[in-house]
Design an enzyme around this catalytic site. Sequence first.
Site, PDB file in Angstrom:
ATOM      1  CG  HIS A 136      46.694  13.386  69.951  1.00  0.00           C
ATOM      2  ND1 HIS A 136      47.893  13.945  71.724  1.00  0.00           N
ATOM      3  CD2 HIS A 136      46.103  12.617  70.926  1.00  0.00           C
ATOM      4  CE1 HIS A 136      46.697  12.915  72.323  1.00  0.00           C
ATOM      5  NE2 HIS A 136      45.791  12.324  71.587  1.00  0.00           N
ATOM      6  CD  GLU A 137      43.246  11.398  67.874  1.00  0.00           C
ATOM      7  OE1 GLU A 137      43.924   9.913  68.010  1.00  0.00           O
ATOM      8  OE2 GLU A 137      43.240  12.094  68.496  1.00  0.00           O
ATOM      9  CG  HIS A 140      46.167   7.693  70.484  1.00  0.00           C
ATOM     10  ND1 HIS A 140      46.691   7.679  71.712  1.00  0.00           N
ATOM     11  CD2 HIS A 140      45.411   8.873  71.022  1.00  0.00           C
ATOM     12  CE1 HIS A 140      46.109   8.245  72.438  1.00  0.00           C
ATOM     13  NE2 HIS A 140      45.050   9.222  71.562  1.00  0.00           N
TER      14      HIS A 140
HETATM   15 ZN   LIG Z   1      44.657  11.006  72.785  1.00  0.00          ZN
END
Ligand SMILES: [Zn+2]
Length: 189
Positions: A136-137, A140
């Site tokens: 997830h990170e 980003h």
């Molecule tokens: Zn997030």
Amino acid sequence: MKIGIIPIVAKEVDGDVLNAIEGYIGRFYSNFGFEVEIISETSVEDLLFVYNSVRGQFLGRFFLIKIAEIRGIEGISVALGITDADLYEEGMNFIFGLANPYLRSAIISLARLRPEFYGEENKGLLKNRAIKEAMHELGHVFGLEHCPNPRCVMHFSNSIIDTDYKGNTYCETCLEKLKRSLGWKDDRN
Ligand SMILES: [Zn+2]
Ligand SMILES: [Zn+2]
């Protein structure tokens, strides 16, 4: 190109969790030409100035600055910090992680991914949750935003229930965006 995993240790960052993340991220991001390597650990000592003793938590954004600094020193493309410290941001009770695409840096916290935090026991679950938050990170860092698909790893986790519900990888839509931003080397060709 290299993604460096940096343990940022308060008490202990589990070695088997680091290895699980390195393995999974390594397999996935090798499609984009990245190697993944665990960098030597650092302590939270340098970050004690952002420890809030009332909350028992550290302000997350300063971890990103520290990680970006190490990224520069190590000369790696992207840095992912893994800490056992509990993190928060203004307006949030806690955060599972944080990322900044300009710093090409991300951090995840294991504190609230541990089954023990919820009075449960399951060693494999921590690894699986940590892989999801790492994916997830990193998403980003590579320009992905939150995804409305609750099974997509880019779905925002408000609680551990959301983390457990979502899968380990990007949905078709997010994967297309990632391919556009990174350039896909499909090894099936
Ligand atoms: Zn997030
Ligand atoms: Zn998605």
